[in-house]
Design an enzyme around this catalytic site. Structure first.
Site, PDB file in Angstrom:
ATOM      1  CB  THR A  15      33.366  34.842  57.962  1.00 34.28           C
ATOM      2  OG1 THR A  15      32.397  35.647  57.299  1.00 34.28           O
ATOM      3  CG2 THR A  15      32.813  33.465  58.203  1.00 34.28           C
ATOM      4  CB  THR A  91      36.514  36.837  52.239  1.00 34.98           C
ATOM      5  OG1 THR A  91      35.094  36.794  52.394  1.00 34.98           O
ATOM      6  CG2 THR A  91      37.160  35.727  53.020  1.00 34.98           C
ATOM      7  CB  THR A 168      40.275  39.577  42.359  1.00 34.27           C
ATOM      8  OG1 THR A 168      39.159  40.419  42.381  1.00 34.27           O
ATOM      9  CG2 THR A 168      40.004  38.412  41.440  1.00 34.27           C
ATOM     10  CD  GLN A 280      33.036  46.034  32.031  1.00 34.82           C
ATOM     11  OE1 GLN A 280      32.297  45.101  31.716  1.00 34.82           O
ATOM     12  NE2 GLN A 280      32.715  47.289  31.843  1.00 34.82           N
TER      13      GLN A 280
HETATM   14  N1  ASP Z   1      31.129  39.819  55.270  1.00 31.09           N
HETATM   15  C1  ASP Z   1      32.329  39.142  55.717  1.00 31.09           C
HETATM   16  C2  ASP Z   1      33.457  40.144  55.696  1.00 31.09           C
HETATM   17  O1  ASP Z   1      34.028  40.403  54.674  1.00 31.09           O
HETATM   18  C3  ASP Z   1      32.600  37.975  54.876  1.00 31.09           C
HETATM   19  C4  ASP Z   1      33.821  37.185  55.257  1.00 31.09           C
HETATM   20  O2  ASP Z   1      34.548  37.458  56.161  1.00 31.09           O
HETATM   21  O3  ASP Z   1      34.095  36.205  54.577  1.00 31.09           O
HETATM   22  O4  ASP Z   1      33.766  40.697  56.722  1.00 31.09           O
END
Ligand code: ASP
Length: 342
Positions: A15, A91, A168, A280
């Site tokens: 993103t 992310t 995480t 978990q």
């Molecule tokens: N779907 C995206 C990714 O992990 C989400 C992000 O970058 O926050 O590439």
């Protein structure tokens, strides 16, 4: 006057690298090689930025260990020419990639700081700007002797710098998307960047950086749930060629005590498969304090202590890539190799 720190920015996708096309309103990839024009404020940072543009930007859901190897090689190839690295990454799987790299590097003595964003860089309210600028500052930060303040693989996101293999993703929505429940932040960022230098890991030796690119992909992750059947468990454990299992158990490492359950696990362990027990729960550790946890230990399951699933998976991939000796694998999994377990 001290020389400006040289930082290599490696853009992998996600993103953070998106901007709205003014003509169509659609999101398209940001041109990081033209970042000074796209984002002139970066010119005022007292660092010399370099950009690596040899990777095709991807959504991090498409990340595979091939990218981890590419990143390790890029860091190795530029290691003597720059003072630190900033890796821009989606992310969703950032904590896997960053954890994997933490294991793949030995004697790392320069910062490798991952960051990304929840809102694209080209959107007014983006969190990407602050994340990028602070990640660069952290990668460039040095002490009075000129040594880097954070010579490890870390994730910077929304005011917190976390050890990579402790972090995480906690939220798909909130801007503080990451957490590290079992290890405090290496730095907290407000008006100033407050480093917790005593928590930062230093290179294990002054030997040159070594990268290990052999990673075993024959891993399964089994998340227990009440009602799991012997057929399901055996199907997952019976995947052809499987060499490592991350078993996500309940609470402090507890699992059913049913004879079939424990037998299925001990059978694969006897065949040389390494089964690692992680909880978990979002925080805390595996500790065989209940009968339900002791049974696993007796079956030969390795305690993952307070490792995250991401750390356990990537560590198993790394360790199984180095050795085929089951005792050595167990020994390494029980040890802290890069500060991933307490
Ligand atoms: N779907 C995206 C990714 O992990 C989400 C992000 O970058 O926050 O590439």
């Amino acid at each position: 006057m001290t020389e400006k720190a040289k930082i290599l920015i490696i853009y992998t996708g996600g993103t953070i690298g998106m901007r709205t096309d003014p003509a169509t309103g659609a999101l398209r990839a940001f041109d990081f090689t033209d970042v000074y024009n796209e984002f002139p404020a970066l010119r005022s940072l007292p660092v010399e930025l370099q950009f690596y543009d040899g990777l095709t930007p991807i959504d991090s859901s498409n990340v595979t260990p091939e990218l981890w190897v590419q990143l390790a090689e890029i860091v190795r190839d530029h290691y003597d020419r720059v003072d630190g690295f900033v890796v821009l990454h989606g992310t969703d799987t950032m904590s896997y990639t960053a954890s994997a790299l933490s294991f793949m590097f030995e004697n790392l003595a320069k910062p490798v700081i991952f960051t990304g964003s929840q809102i694209p860089m080209g959107v007014l309210r983006t969190d990407g700007r602050e994340n990028l600028i602070t990640a660069i500052e952290i990668a460039a930060a040095r002490n009075a002797e000129g040594a880097p303040l954070v010579p490890e693989v870390a994730i910077y996101f929304q005011s917190n710098l976390f050890r990579a293999n402790r972090a995480t993703k906690r939220s798909a929505e909130q801007l503080n998307a990451f957490t590290s429940n079992n290890y405090p932040p290496l730095a907290e960022v407000g008006v100033a960047i407050n480093y917790q230098t005593s928590l930062v890991r230093r290179a294990e030796s002054i030997e040159p950086l070594k990268i290990s690119c052999s990673l075993c992909r024959d891993i399964v992750v089994i998340r227990l749930f009440p009602g799991i059947t012997e057929r399901t468990l055996r199907a997952m454990l019976g995947v052809e060629g499987v060499r490592g299992v991350v078993l996500e158990t309940y609470g402090a490492g507890n699992a059913p005590t049913a004879e079939w359950f424990v037998r299925a696990l001990s059978e694969v362990i006897e065949r040389g498969v390494c089964v690692v027990n992680v909880t978990q729960c979002h925080g805390g550790a595996v500790a065989a304090i209940y009968e339900t946890g002791v049974a696993l230990l007796n079956a030969g399951v390795v305690s993952g202590g307070d490792m995250t699933t991401e750390a356990a998976v990537t560590k198993l991939m790394y360790v199984l890539g180095q050795t085929t000796d089951p005792d050595e694998v167990r020994g390494q999994m029980l040890m802290s190799l890069r500060g991933e377990r307490s």
